[in-house]
Enzyme design. Structure first.
Site, short mmCIF file in Angstrom:
data_model
loop_
_atom_site.label_atom_id
_atom_site.label_comp_id
_atom_site.label_asym_id
_atom_site.label_seq_id
_atom_site.Cartn_x
_atom_site.Cartn_y
_atom_site.Cartn_z
N ASN A 194 0.87 -1.18 0.00
CA ASN A 194 0.00 0.00 0.00
C ASN A 194 0.90 1.23 0.00
O ASN A 194 1.52 1.55 1.00
CB ASN A 194 -0.89 -0.04 1.26
CG ASN A 194 -1.72 1.21 1.41
OD1 ASN A 194 -1.79 2.05 0.51
ND2 ASN A 194 -2.37 1.34 2.56
N LYS B 200 0.11 4.29 -0.25
CA LYS B 200 -0.52 5.46 0.41
C LYS B 200 -0.30 6.72 -0.44
O LYS B 200 -0.20 6.61 -1.66
CB LYS B 200 0.02 5.61 1.84
CG LYS B 200 -0.09 4.28 2.62
CD LYS B 200 0.14 4.41 4.09
CE LYS B 200 0.02 3.04 4.76
NZ LYS B 200 0.13 3.08 6.19
N HIS C 251 -9.27 0.96 5.38
CA HIS C 251 -7.95 1.19 5.97
C HIS C 251 -8.09 2.12 7.18
O HIS C 251 -8.90 3.05 7.18
CB HIS C 251 -6.98 1.79 4.95
CG HIS C 251 -5.58 1.75 5.43
ND1 HIS C 251 -5.07 2.68 6.31
CD2 HIS C 251 -4.59 0.85 5.21
CE1 HIS C 251 -3.82 2.34 6.59
NE2 HIS C 251 -3.50 1.25 5.94
N GLU D 225 -6.44 4.52 8.15
CA GLU D 225 -6.26 5.97 7.87
C GLU D 225 -7.54 6.55 7.28
O GLU D 225 -7.84 7.72 7.49
CB GLU D 225 -5.05 6.16 6.94
CG GLU D 225 -3.75 5.92 7.72
CD GLU D 225 -2.63 5.28 6.92
OE1 GLU D 225 -2.65 5.33 5.68
OE2 GLU D 225 -1.72 4.71 7.56
N GLU E 136 -4.83 -5.02 10.69
CA GLU E 136 -3.81 -3.99 10.86
C GLU E 136 -4.05 -3.26 12.18
O GLU E 136 -4.83 -2.31 12.22
CB GLU E 136 -3.86 -2.99 9.70
CG GLU E 136 -3.61 -3.60 8.34
CD GLU E 136 -3.10 -2.57 7.33
OE1 GLU E 136 -2.03 -2.79 6.78
OE2 GLU E 136 -3.77 -1.55 7.13
N GLY F 27 3.04 2.21 10.75
CA GLY F 27 3.97 3.32 10.56
C GLY F 27 4.71 3.71 11.83
O GLY F 27 5.35 4.75 11.89
N SER G 20 4.10 -2.23 10.17
CA SER G 20 5.56 -2.26 10.34
C SER G 20 6.21 -3.60 9.95
O SER G 20 7.17 -4.03 10.58
CB SER G 20 5.95 -1.86 11.77
OG SER G 20 5.49 -0.54 12.04
#
Ligand code: 13P
Length: 252
Positions: free
Chosen positions: A9, A11, A94, A96, A166, A172, A212
């Site tokens: 991904n 992003k 996701h 985010e 996730e 991240g 990660s």
């Protein structure tokens, strides 16, 4: 048979030239026949990526789509638009999107239903926040995220669904869930699918881990029996690292 998958991904990273270079580098990487490889560049570069990868086994996936078929939704992209440029899979849910664009279960269910009825396959993402884990509510939170969305979808569509766990606290941050934490949650999720449907669906669904993942920890995470692959953020921006992660998921 459960599919092994590694998906990158990207992003909101990489401009046009950087996207071209990375796609071209990935094209040259070894093809591990037992692992499906997917990449998810930003919207403006999807069509170019699809064209460049036409004769490769790497699949191009969208990072998002809108929940309505068409109309006055300035700035949005519909599943039909994605299909028309040769994209046949999208991420949905996701963390985010949930955190920065207020996408909750209701909208996510609309997106899942529209994607599937439009002929798109999906990678559905979910996972708890740090506070949920600290208060020992992570199983409960994940169950509710699934109950309100994908677990409402009928059995026949499950061939088009990939799940991606996730944990938000691992995205991240450099902090990965331990292989044991990933396995424990993946087993729980597979069991939720079993309880709602049956063994043939729960045993055939691919469940990816994201948060990660890097070349140094991929082997151990992928060795767990309910972890079928990974959804990779930061490390997918380097062809070398991404390829090492794909290799870690291959038994060949
Ligand atoms: P990182 O690998 O950068 O933690 O991101 C994971 C992710 O969000 C993939 O969708």
């Amino acid at each position: 048979m459960r599919k092994k998958i590694v998906a990158g991904n990207w992003k909101m990273n990489n401009d046009f030239d950087q996207t071209l270079s990375l796609v071209n580098e990935l094209k040259e990487c070894k093809n591990y026949k037992d692992v499906s490889v997917m990449i998810s560049p930003a919207y403006p570069f999807l069509k170019t990526s699809v064209d460049l990868l036409e004769n490769s086994s790497i699949e191009v996936v969208s990072q998002n789509m809108h929940q309505k078929k068409e109309g006055a939704y300035t700035g949005e992209v519909s599943p039909g638009m994605l299909k028309s440029i040769g994209v046949s899979r999208t991420l949905i849910g996701h963390s985010e999107r949930r955190a920065y664009f207020n996408e909750g279960d209701e909208v996510l269910l609309e997106k899942i239903e529209l994607a599937l009825s439009s002929g798109l396959s999906i990678i559905f993402c979910f996972g708890e926040e740090l506070s949920d884990r600290k208060s020992n509510k992570h199983f409960q939170v994940v169950k509710s995220q699934l109950d309100n969305t994908v677990l409402k979808i009928d059995k026949d569509s499950w061939g088009k669904i990939i799940l991606a766990y996730e944990p938000v606290w691992a995205i991240g941050t450099g902090e990965t869930a331990s292989p044991e934490q990933a396995q424990e949650m993946h087993e729980f999720v597979r069991n939720c699918v079993f309880e709602k449907y049956d063994n043939s669906i729960s045993e055939n669904i691919s469940i990816l881990y994201g948060g990660s993942v890097k070349p140094s920890n991929a082997d151990e995470i992928f060795s767990k029996k309910d972890v079928d692959g990974g959804l990779i953020g930061g490390a997918s921006l380097s062809a070398k690292d991404f390829n090492l992660i794909v290799e870690a998921n291959s038994s060949l």
